[in-house]
Design a protein around this motif. Structure first.
Motif, PDB file in Angstrom:
ATOM      1  N   ASP A   3       0.750  -1.073   0.013  1.00 14.40           N
ATOM      2  CA  ASP A   3      -0.145  -0.177  -0.061  1.00 14.40           C
ATOM      3  C   ASP A   3       0.971   1.407   0.017  1.00 14.40           C
ATOM      4  O   ASP A   3       1.583   1.455   1.056  1.00 14.40           O
ATOM      5  CB  ASP A   3      -0.948  -0.001   1.247  1.00 14.40           C
ATOM      6  CG  ASP A   3      -2.035   1.066   1.152  1.00 14.40           C
ATOM      7  OD1 ASP A   3      -1.855   1.770   0.238  1.00 14.40           O
ATOM      8  OD2 ASP A   3      -3.081   1.032   1.937  1.00 14.40           O
ATOM      9  N   ALA A   4       0.879   1.901  -1.002  1.00 20.40           N
ATOM     10  CA  ALA A   4       1.500   3.339  -1.331  1.00 20.40           C
ATOM     11  C   ALA A   4       1.231   4.360  -0.099  1.00 20.40           C
ATOM     12  O   ALA A   4       1.788   5.046   0.373  1.00 20.40           O
ATOM     13  CB  ALA A   4       1.253   3.864  -2.465  1.00 20.40           C
ATOM     14  N   ARG A   5      -0.239   4.189   0.349  1.00 16.48           N
ATOM     15  CA  ARG A   5      -0.415   5.108   1.398  1.00 16.48           C
ATOM     16  C   ARG A   5       0.543   4.964   2.779  1.00 16.48           C
ATOM     17  O   ARG A   5       0.321   6.024   3.454  1.00 16.48           O
ATOM     18  CB  ARG A   5      -2.025   4.796   1.619  1.00 16.48           C
ATOM     19  CG  ARG A   5      -2.732   5.403   0.400  1.00 16.48           C
ATOM     20  CD  ARG A   5      -4.153   4.886   0.815  1.00 16.48           C
ATOM     21  NE  ARG A   5      -4.252   3.707   0.537  1.00 16.48           N
ATOM     22  CZ  ARG A   5      -5.249   2.972   0.247  1.00 16.48           C
ATOM     23  NH1 ARG A   5      -6.599   3.601   0.044  1.00 16.48           N
ATOM     24  NH2 ARG A   5      -5.486   1.557   0.089  1.00 16.48           N
ATOM     25  N   ALA A   6       1.132   3.893   2.926  1.00 13.50           N
ATOM     26  CA  ALA A   6       1.860   3.858   4.033  1.00 13.50           C
ATOM     27  C   ALA A   6       3.052   4.593   4.048  1.00 13.50           C
ATOM     28  O   ALA A   6       3.692   5.137   4.941  1.00 13.50           O
ATOM     29  CB  ALA A   6       2.627   2.291   4.183  1.00 13.50           C
ATOM     30  N   LEU A   7       3.345   5.260   2.873  1.00  7.43           N
ATOM     31  CA  LEU A   7       4.618   6.169   2.597  1.00  7.43           C
ATOM     32  C   LEU A   7       3.956   7.786   2.844  1.00  7.43           C
ATOM     33  O   LEU A   7       5.110   8.565   2.986  1.00  7.43           O
ATOM     34  CB  LEU A   7       5.212   6.099   1.295  1.00  7.43           C
ATOM     35  CG  LEU A   7       5.914   4.848   1.154  1.00  7.43           C
ATOM     36  CD1 LEU A   7       6.349   4.681  -0.417  1.00  7.43           C
ATOM     37  CD2 LEU A   7       7.049   4.700   1.986  1.00  7.43           C
ATOM     38  N   LEU A   8       2.859   8.204   2.854  1.00  6.15           N
ATOM     39  CA  LEU A   8       2.025   9.428   2.880  1.00  6.15           C
ATOM     40  C   LEU A   8       2.833  10.223   4.106  1.00  6.15           C
ATOM     41  O   LEU A   8       3.403  11.328   3.803  1.00  6.15           O
ATOM     42  CB  LEU A   8       0.895   9.513   2.854  1.00  6.15           C
ATOM     43  CG  LEU A   8       0.172   8.805   1.539  1.00  6.15           C
ATOM     44  CD1 LEU A   8      -1.268   8.861   1.618  1.00  6.15           C
ATOM     45  CD2 LEU A   8       0.696   9.257   0.380  1.00  6.15           C
ATOM     46  N   PRO A   9       2.908   9.620   5.075  1.00  7.50           N
ATOM     47  CA  PRO A   9       3.753  10.701   6.291  1.00  7.50           C
ATOM     48  C   PRO A   9       5.002  10.769   6.092  1.00  7.50           C
ATOM     49  O   PRO A   9       5.690  11.767   6.820  1.00  7.50           O
ATOM     50  CB  PRO A   9       3.467   9.902   7.543  1.00  7.50           C
ATOM     51  CG  PRO A   9       2.557   8.641   7.201  1.00  7.50           C
ATOM     52  CD  PRO A   9       2.612   8.269   5.893  1.00  7.50           C
ATOM     53  N   HIS A  10       5.768  10.198   5.151  1.00 13.16           N
ATOM     54  CA  HIS A  10       7.165  10.118   4.991  1.00 13.16           C
ATOM     55  C   HIS A  10       7.528  10.919   3.717  1.00 13.16           C
ATOM     56  O   HIS A  10       8.860  10.663   3.266  1.00 13.16           O
ATOM     57  CB  HIS A  10       7.899   8.977   4.994  1.00 13.16           C
ATOM     58  CG  HIS A  10       7.314   7.982   6.288  1.00 13.16           C
ATOM     59  ND1 HIS A  10       8.012   8.274   7.417  1.00 13.16           N
ATOM     60  CD2 HIS A  10       6.435   6.975   6.471  1.00 13.16           C
ATOM     61  CE1 HIS A  10       7.198   7.501   8.396  1.00 13.16           C
ATOM     62  NE2 HIS A  10       6.308   6.786   7.680  1.00 13.16           N
ATOM     63  N   LEU A  11       6.776  11.399   2.872  1.00 10.67           N
ATOM     64  CA  LEU A  11       7.016  11.955   1.516  1.00 10.67           C
ATOM     65  C   LEU A  11       8.164  12.918   1.749  1.00 10.67           C
ATOM     66  O   LEU A  11       8.854  13.127   0.549  1.00 10.67           O
ATOM     67  CB  LEU A  11       5.850  12.393   0.948  1.00 10.67           C
ATOM     68  CG  LEU A  11       4.875  11.316   0.501  1.00 10.67           C
ATOM     69  CD1 LEU A  11       3.546  12.010  -0.269  1.00 10.67           C
ATOM     70  CD2 LEU A  11       5.388  10.120  -0.224  1.00 10.67           C
ATOM     71  N   ASP A  12       8.039  13.820   2.558  1.00 13.80           N
ATOM     72  CA  ASP A  12       9.098  15.051   2.587  1.00 13.80           C
ATOM     73  C   ASP A  12      10.516  14.612   2.784  1.00 13.80           C
ATOM     74  O   ASP A  12      11.405  15.269   2.352  1.00 13.80           O
ATOM     75  CB  ASP A  12       8.749  15.958   3.827  1.00 13.80           C
ATOM     76  CG  ASP A  12       8.882  15.003   5.093  1.00 13.80           C
ATOM     77  OD1 ASP A  12       8.526  13.838   5.388  1.00 13.80           O
ATOM     78  OD2 ASP A  12       9.113  15.952   6.192  1.00 13.80           O
ATOM     79  N   ARG A  13      10.683  13.154   2.974  1.00 10.97           N
ATOM     80  CA  ARG A  13      12.320  12.881   3.275  1.00 10.97           C
ATOM     81  C   ARG A  13      12.552  11.911   1.938  1.00 10.97           C
ATOM     82  O   ARG A  13      13.763  11.478   2.053  1.00 10.97           O
ATOM     83  CB  ARG A  13      12.530  12.240   4.594  1.00 10.97           C
ATOM     84  CG  ARG A  13      11.736  10.659   4.775  1.00 10.97           C
ATOM     85  CD  ARG A  13      12.476  10.046   6.071  1.00 10.97           C
ATOM     86  NE  ARG A  13      12.051   8.825   6.090  1.00 10.97           N
ATOM     87  CZ  ARG A  13      12.068   7.968   6.861  1.00 10.97           C
ATOM     88  NH1 ARG A  13      12.993   8.010   7.930  1.00 10.97           N
ATOM     89  NH2 ARG A  13      11.548   6.808   7.058  1.00 10.97           N
ATOM     90  N   LEU A  14      11.458  11.415   1.384  1.00  9.84           N
ATOM     91  CA  LEU A  14      12.082  10.531   0.099  1.00  9.84           C
ATOM     92  C   LEU A  14      12.461  11.268  -1.214  1.00  9.84           C
ATOM     93  O   LEU A  14      11.876  12.043  -1.511  1.00  9.84           O
ATOM     94  CB  LEU A  14      10.521   9.898  -0.185  1.00  9.84           C
ATOM     95  CG  LEU A  14      10.631   8.679   0.830  1.00  9.84           C
ATOM     96  CD1 LEU A  14       9.023   8.191   0.668  1.00  9.84           C
ATOM     97  CD2 LEU A  14      11.446   7.513   0.576  1.00  9.84           C
ATOM     98  N   ALA A  15      13.771  10.781  -1.485  1.00 15.18           N
ATOM     99  CA  ALA A  15      13.983  11.340  -2.922  1.00 15.18           C
ATOM    100  C   ALA A  15      13.935  10.454  -4.109  1.00 15.18           C
ATOM    101  O   ALA A  15      13.850  10.654  -5.077  1.00 15.18           O
ATOM    102  CB  ALA A  15      15.559  11.263  -2.698  1.00 15.18           C
ATOM    103  N   LEU A  16      13.742   9.034  -3.611  1.00 15.39           N
ATOM    104  CA  LEU A  16      13.344   7.995  -4.630  1.00 15.39           C
ATOM    105  C   LEU A  16      12.112   7.119  -4.199  1.00 15.39           C
ATOM    106  O   LEU A  16      12.443   6.371  -3.211  1.00 15.39           O
ATOM    107  CB  LEU A  16      14.542   7.402  -5.010  1.00 15.39           C
ATOM    108  CG  LEU A  16      14.294   6.011  -5.921  1.00 15.39           C
ATOM    109  CD1 LEU A  16      13.902   6.212  -7.241  1.00 15.39           C
ATOM    110  CD2 LEU A  16      15.728   5.217  -6.102  1.00 15.39           C
ATOM    111  N   ILE A  17      11.145   6.716  -4.864  1.00 14.59           N
ATOM    112  CA  ILE A  17      10.249   5.815  -4.740  1.00 14.59           C
ATOM    113  C   ILE A  17      10.359   4.876  -6.109  1.00 14.59           C
ATOM    114  O   ILE A  17       9.835   5.194  -6.997  1.00 14.59           O
ATOM    115  CB  ILE A  17       8.803   6.107  -4.304  1.00 14.59           C
ATOM    116  CG1 ILE A  17       8.846   7.191  -2.958  1.00 14.59           C
ATOM    117  CG2 ILE A  17       7.978   4.911  -4.132  1.00 14.59           C
ATOM    118  CD1 ILE A  17       7.456   7.846  -2.807  1.00 14.59           C
TER     119      ILE A  17
END
Length: 140
Positions: free
Chosen positions: A38-52
Motif C-alpha cells: 500500500d503506497a499510502r503507508a508512505l504518505l507521512p514520509h514523503l518529505d524525506r523521500l528522494a526516490l520511490i
C-alpha cells in the motif's frame, strides 16, 4: 537493466530498500514498493523521500499505476521510478500517472520512448502529468 529518466536532477544513488526496512529506519531516502504493498503507508514520509521505486513484476500487473497516482496526488515530487517488466507500450500511461523514470529489465530504446511519448498530442482525461484534456482546451 535500462534506466531512462525524464528528470534533470542527478539520479538518486542510494539503493531502494523494502517498505518494511524503510518504515523501520529514520534516515532512508529511497524505498521500493512491491506489487500489492500500500503506497499510502508512505504518505507521512514523503518529505524525506528522494526516490520511490515501484515494482512491475509482470507487464500485465497494473497495481503500480495506482500507487504512482496516489503518491503524486498526495504531493510527492521526488523521483518516481517504474522498475521491472516495463514495456514500450506502457510508457505513455506510466508518464501520465506520474512516473519520471523507468528501469526496465528489457532494453528500451530512448528514441523509441521519445517517439511513443510524442505520438498522441492530446489526452482525454486529467492525470498526474498535468496535461489538459482536449475537451478542456476546446470548451474551457
Amino acid at each position: 537493466m535500462t534506466l531512462i529518466r525524464f528528470r534533470t536532477d542527478e539520479p538518486h544513488e542510494e539503493p531502494a530498500g523494502t517498505l518494511d526496512d524503510f518504515l523501520g529506519q529514520s534516515n532512508a531516502t529511497a524505498v521500493r514498493l512491491e506489487a500489492g504493498e500500500d503506497a499510502r503507508a508512505l504518505l507521512p514520509h514523503l518529505d524525506r523521500l528522494a526516490l520511490i521505486e515501484i515494482a512491475f513484476p509482470a507487464f500485465r500487473d497494473g497495481r503500480g499505476y495506482s500507487a504512482a497516482r496516489i503518491l503524486r496526488e498526495a504531493g510527492y515530487d521526488g523521483e518516481l521510478r517504474a522498475a521491472g517488466d516495463v514495456l514500450l507500450d506502457q510508457v505513455v500511461e506510466m508518464r501520465r500517472c506520474g512516473f519520471d523514470a523507468l528501469a526496465s529489465e528489457r532494453p528500451l530504446d530512448p528514441a523509441a520512448v521519445d517517439t511513443a511519448l510524442a505520438r498522441f498530442p492530446f489526452v482525454y482525461q486529467k492525470a498526474a502529468d498535468g496535461a489538459q484534456p482536449v475537451w478542456a482546451l476546446r470548451h474551457g
